[in-house]
Design a protein around this motif. Structure first.
Motif, PDB file in Angstrom:
ATOM      1  N   VAL A  60       0.817  -1.123  -0.069  1.00  0.00           N
ATOM      2  CA  VAL A  60      -0.041   0.125  -0.063  1.00  0.00           C
ATOM      3  C   VAL A  60       0.790   1.280  -0.049  1.00  0.00           C
ATOM      4  CG1 VAL A  60      -1.942   1.197   1.262  1.00  0.00           C
ATOM      5  CG2 VAL A  60      -2.033  -1.233   1.153  1.00  0.00           C
ATOM      6  N   LEU A  61       1.937   1.233   0.827  1.00  0.00           N
ATOM      7  CA  LEU A  61       2.767   2.355   0.853  1.00  0.00           C
ATOM      8  C   LEU A  61       3.478   2.598  -0.221  1.00  0.00           C
ATOM      9  CD1 LEU A  61       4.278   2.168   4.749  1.00  0.00           C
ATOM     10  CD2 LEU A  61       2.276   3.631   3.813  1.00  0.00           C
ATOM     11  N   GLU A  62       4.120   1.468  -0.763  1.00  0.00           N
ATOM     12  CA  GLU A  62       4.891   1.634  -2.193  1.00  0.00           C
ATOM     13  C   GLU A  62       3.889   2.011  -3.171  1.00  0.00           C
ATOM     14  OE1 GLU A  62       6.567  -2.128  -2.316  1.00  0.00           O
ATOM     15  OE2 GLU A  62       8.015  -1.919  -0.652  1.00  0.00           O
ATOM     16  N   GLY A  63       2.885   1.860  -3.207  1.00  0.00           N
ATOM     17  CA  GLY A  63       1.864   2.318  -4.449  1.00  0.00           C
ATOM     18  C   GLY A  63       1.373   3.605  -4.207  1.00  0.00           C
ATOM     19  N   ALA A  64       1.479   4.427  -3.065  1.00  0.00           N
ATOM     20  CA  ALA A  64       0.797   5.481  -2.659  1.00  0.00           C
ATOM     21  C   ALA A  64       1.520   6.643  -3.801  1.00  0.00           C
ATOM     22  CB  ALA A  64       1.487   5.997  -1.272  1.00  0.00           C
ATOM     23  N   VAL A  65       0.545   7.436  -4.139  1.00  0.00           N
ATOM     24  CA  VAL A  65       0.823   8.480  -5.052  1.00  0.00           C
ATOM     25  C   VAL A  65       0.442   9.726  -4.512  1.00  0.00           C
ATOM     26  CG1 VAL A  65       0.037   9.239  -7.425  1.00  0.00           C
ATOM     27  CG2 VAL A  65      -0.264   7.053  -6.980  1.00  0.00           C
ATOM     28  N   LEU A  66       1.535  10.687  -4.793  1.00  0.00           N
ATOM     29  CA  LEU A  66       1.660  12.055  -4.193  1.00  0.00           C
ATOM     30  C   LEU A  66       0.904  13.081  -4.904  1.00  0.00           C
ATOM     31  CD1 LEU A  66       3.199  11.514  -1.762  1.00  0.00           C
ATOM     32  CD2 LEU A  66       4.968  13.164  -2.637  1.00  0.00           C
ATOM     33  N   TYR A  67       0.080  14.072  -4.379  1.00  0.00           N
ATOM     34  CA  TYR A  67      -0.227  15.096  -5.103  1.00  0.00           C
ATOM     35  C   TYR A  67      -0.310  16.422  -4.252  1.00  0.00           C
ATOM     36  CZ  TYR A  67      -2.967  11.409  -7.566  1.00  0.00           C
ATOM     37  OH  TYR A  67      -3.366  10.230  -8.501  1.00  0.00           O
ATOM     38  N   ASP A  68      -0.445  17.410  -4.934  1.00  0.00           N
ATOM     39  CA  ASP A  68      -0.111  18.670  -4.136  1.00  0.00           C
ATOM     40  C   ASP A  68      -1.418  19.225  -3.681  1.00  0.00           C
ATOM     41  OD1 ASP A  68       2.742  18.881  -4.997  1.00  0.00           O
ATOM     42  OD2 ASP A  68       2.371  19.771  -6.976  1.00  0.00           O
ATOM     43  N   THR A  69      -2.366  18.995  -4.408  1.00  0.00           N
ATOM     44  CA  THR A  69      -3.903  19.512  -3.851  1.00  0.00           C
ATOM     45  C   THR A  69      -4.888  18.476  -3.938  1.00  0.00           C
ATOM     46  OG1 THR A  69      -4.594  20.107  -6.062  1.00  0.00           O
ATOM     47  CG2 THR A  69      -3.040  21.743  -4.838  1.00  0.00           C
ATOM     48  N   VAL A  70      -5.774  18.555  -3.003  1.00  0.00           N
ATOM     49  CA  VAL A  70      -7.123  17.876  -3.210  1.00  0.00           C
ATOM     50  C   VAL A  70      -7.721  17.818  -4.614  1.00  0.00           C
ATOM     51  CG1 VAL A  70      -9.443  17.684  -2.109  1.00  0.00           C
ATOM     52  CG2 VAL A  70      -7.373  18.383  -0.715  1.00  0.00           C
ATOM     53  N   ARG A  71      -7.900  19.107  -5.109  1.00  0.00           N
ATOM     54  CA  ARG A  71      -8.163  18.957  -6.690  1.00  0.00           C
ATOM     55  C   ARG A  71      -7.770  17.946  -7.465  1.00  0.00           C
ATOM     56  NH1 ARG A  71     -11.507  23.473  -8.060  1.00  0.00           N
ATOM     57  NH2 ARG A  71     -11.937  24.948  -6.563  1.00  0.00           N
ATOM     58  N   GLU A  72      -6.343  18.112  -7.625  1.00  0.00           N
ATOM     59  CA  GLU A  72      -5.646  17.128  -8.188  1.00  0.00           C
ATOM     60  C   GLU A  72      -5.706  15.544  -7.796  1.00  0.00           C
ATOM     61  OE1 GLU A  72      -1.842  19.957  -9.192  1.00  0.00           O
ATOM     62  OE2 GLU A  72      -1.576  18.688  -7.446  1.00  0.00           O
TER      63      GLU A  72
END
Length: 248
Positions: A60-72
């Protein structure tokens, strides 16, 4: 166009502690969820300590995706829930976790992507972030202490999803491993124990019929299995034989 997720997406907005993210991953993995999105986690990502707190839910952690905003983070989703313990004065439908997951299941089945927003550990989601969601999920907790740990909130929602998706089947049953004792076996046991009790003058004069019936009722309420009858009979035999051996 990317494929839409087949299960609800868990979205953590500005999570602060690595341990909380790890415990969220663990809660998700417990109940079959795997897609985790992180919106601007404090001090970046990955975080030291998240993997140890995940207790093996590293996928789960290794597949986590980062975003800058909630909208994105919600841009590709068709329906979004916002979790909150407080009434926000916004005209949105409010769901308990079980009803929310029923709604999610229907929408996922129709090919829609569904996400669930979880806010910061201390302050939760901001009103503007809640306004981006289609509906609210809240938890029936004691109003005198309504604060939930981030991982606890994710676990409650994930549990309701998994229970709905699997029909609530338990991983194992605690049923009898031995079949119910047939009536002949039970009545033979009664004869045996009553004979042994009479041999030690257990029954007061004129009370044997009543006491016998009461004792039989006790054993009937137990709905004994074959193994239980054999065990009880063996225990009584050991006591009786031991008593006879101890006689001078």
């Amino acid at each position: 166009m990317t494929d839409l997720p087949q299960k609800p997406v868990i979205i953590l907005v500005e999570p602060q502690l690595a341990e909380n993210i790890g415990m969220v991953a663990r809660a998700m993995a417990n109940f079959g969820l795997s897609e985790l999105r992180l919106v601007s986690p404090r001090n970046g990502w990955p975080k030291k300590g998240a993997h140890s707190a995940a207790s093996g839910a590293t996928h789960v952690l290794e597949g986590a995706v980062l975003y800058d905003t909630v909208r994105e983070a919600i841009a590709d989703l068709s329906f979004v829930f916002a979790t909150t313990a407080r009434e926000r004065g916004q005209m949105k439908r409010v769901f308990a976790p079980d009803d929310a997951m029923k709604e999610a299941q229907g929408r996922l089945g129709a090919g829609q992507g569904v996400g669930i927003l979880f806010g910061r550990e201390r302050t939760g989601l901001e009103n503007d972030e809640v306004s981006l969601a289609d509906a609210i999920v809240t938890f029936p907790v004691d109003p005198k202490f309504s604060s939930l740990n981030l991982a606890q909130a994710v676990l409650l929602v994930s549990y309701e999803w998994y229970k709905l998706a699997t029909g609530g089947a338990l991983p194992f049953e605690g049923g009898r491993q031995s079949p119910p004792a047939p009536r002949e076996m039970v009545t033979s046991f009664f004869d045996y124990i009553e004979t042994e009790l009479e041999a030690v003058n257990f029954y007061p004069e004129d009370k044997k019929p009543t006491m016998t019936r009461n004792m039989r009722d006790i054993f009937h309420r137990l709905e004994m299995t074959e193994q239980e009858v054999r065990t009880l009979r063996g225990a009584i035999r050991a006591l009786a034989e031991g008593r006879r051996l101890r006689k001078p």
